[in-house]
Design an enzyme around this catalytic site. Structure first.
Site, PDB file in Angstrom:
ATOM      1  N   THR A  52      35.033   0.974  12.345  1.00  0.00           N
ATOM      2  CA  THR A  52      35.701   1.241  11.073  1.00  0.00           C
ATOM      3  C   THR A  52      36.922   0.320  11.036  1.00  0.00           C
ATOM      4  O   THR A  52      37.814   0.445  11.874  1.00  0.00           O
ATOM      5  CB  THR A  52      36.124   2.722  10.999  1.00  0.00           C
ATOM      6  OG1 THR A  52      34.997   3.519  11.391  1.00  0.00           O
ATOM      7  CG2 THR A  52      36.512   3.110   9.597  1.00  0.00           C
TER       8      THR A  52
ATOM      9  N   LYS B  72      32.232   3.200  20.961  1.00  0.00           N
ATOM     10  CA  LYS B  72      32.216   3.968  19.708  1.00  0.00           C
ATOM     11  C   LYS B  72      30.755   4.173  19.299  1.00  0.00           C
ATOM     12  O   LYS B  72      30.245   3.531  18.375  1.00  0.00           O
ATOM     13  CB  LYS B  72      33.026   3.225  18.639  1.00  0.00           C
ATOM     14  CG  LYS B  72      33.493   4.130  17.524  1.00  0.00           C
ATOM     15  CD  LYS B  72      34.658   3.571  16.745  1.00  0.00           C
ATOM     16  CE  LYS B  72      34.977   4.496  15.588  1.00  0.00           C
ATOM     17  NZ  LYS B  72      36.167   4.170  14.867  1.00  0.00           N
TER      18      LYS B  72
ATOM     19  N   GLU C 255      42.714  12.695  23.347  1.00  0.00           N
ATOM     20  CA  GLU C 255      42.915  11.933  22.107  1.00  0.00           C
ATOM     21  C   GLU C 255      42.914  12.899  20.933  1.00  0.00           C
ATOM     22  O   GLU C 255      42.803  14.112  21.108  1.00  0.00           O
ATOM     23  CB  GLU C 255      41.807  10.883  21.935  1.00  0.00           C
ATOM     24  CG  GLU C 255      40.417  11.477  21.834  1.00  0.00           C
ATOM     25  CD  GLU C 255      39.298  10.439  21.704  1.00  0.00           C
ATOM     26  OE1 GLU C 255      39.575   9.229  21.623  1.00  0.00           O
ATOM     27  OE2 GLU C 255      38.129  10.872  21.679  1.00  0.00           O
TER      28      GLU C 255
END
Ligand SMILES: Cc1ncc(COP(=O)(O)O)c(C=O)c1O
Length: 272
Positions: A27, A139, A173
């Site tokens: 992204t 990812k 995170e």
């Protein structure tokens, strides 16, 4: 939307990205008509593709990104999904995979007006991250832990981010961002050896701040002692956290020198 470089909004129903989450995504922030950290995103994609054994045609993907960017507004988000492509029933991948690359452009999500000056709120998610060293950092498309954690915002309407722990009470995170903090005056971010995504902005801040920013295992108990806290991702940049709900208590944090330096660096990268 581009599918392998052609304008289209559909892919075959037998795509392995749909069947097994067999793929990766990126992204990417579009700022002033350019892709921020484009090379770093492509590198993470290539690395993830190597881990999963998915062919990744760097040159073709770079070209498709340029095509999509040329048609996109000057500010926004470019999303790229790379899957192993079509497959039959069963996990075993076809010998000669024909990857699917889907590129779409989206408006930039708006941040609340006072978020950067006052800082946001965060809570601790009940949903944990599983340990999986092979997939840690990349990812990949399997994001069910984040989907489950994001549903917890339903009871934390005010929160900007939810923080996630691993199986052994280490803080890892945010649901959609990396975490940074000051502990005993030291600038730290959780080490991501067991789980978590190695964010592009995290990597940039590690390189930019050199030895001043350390990766470390951070037990939940230490979070109570944080002097500063912020989250970052490559789309929204750096967002200070000034109020954290933790085990029924509220931790208040300052927007101190580390957070300010990281925010300033992101503004520089944006060219703002
Ligand atoms: C779970 C998670 N961790 C970290 C990040 C930060 O990654 P990046 O800086 O590459 O945007 C994201 C971004 O979407 C994320 O979803």
């Amino acid at each position: 939307m581009l599918v392998n470089g052609q304008t289209s909004d559909s892919i075959p129903a037998n795509d392995r990205g749909l069947a097994y989450g067999d793929g990766l995504f990126e992204t990417i922030r579009i700022a002033a008509g350019r892709l921020l950290f484009a090379e770093a995103h492509l590198e993470r994609l290539s690395h993830g593709a190597a881990v999963l054994g998915i062919p990744c045609d760097h040159a073709a993907i770079r070209g498709w990104m340029e095509t999509a960017l040329a048609q996109a507004p000057a500010e926004g988000v470019l999303k790229l999904v790379l899957t192993r492509g079509p497959g039959g029933r069963g996990y075993r991948p076809p010998e000669a995979a024909q990857p699917t690359c889907v590129i779409s452009c989206h408006p930039l999500p708006e941040l609340p007006a006072t978020l950067l000056e006052r800082g946001g709120q965060a809570f601790l998610c009940r949903q944990r991250l599983a340990h999986q060293g092979v997939l840690a950092g990349i990812k990949h498309l399997n994001r069910l832990e984040q989907v489950l954690a994001s549903q917890e915002f339903a009871t934390h309407h005010e929160a900007f981010e939810g923080l996630m722990l691993d199986q052994e009470n280490r803080v890892v995170e945010g649901t959609r961002s990396n975490l940074f903090m000051v502990l005993d005056g030291r600038w730290q971010t959780p080490a991501l050896t067991r789980c978590g995504i190695r964010g592009i902005l995290r990597q940039h801040l590690l390189e930019h701040f050199g030895g001043r920013l350390e990766e470390a295992d951070i037990p939940l108990a230490r979070l109570h002692e944080a002097e500063e806290l912020f989250v970052a991702n490559s789309v929204f940049g750096v967002v200070p956290l000034t109020r954290l709900e933790l085990d029924g208590k509220v931790l208040e944090c300052a927007i101190g020198p580390f957070t300010q330096a990281a925010m300033a660096r992101f503004r520089e990268v944006l060219g703002a």
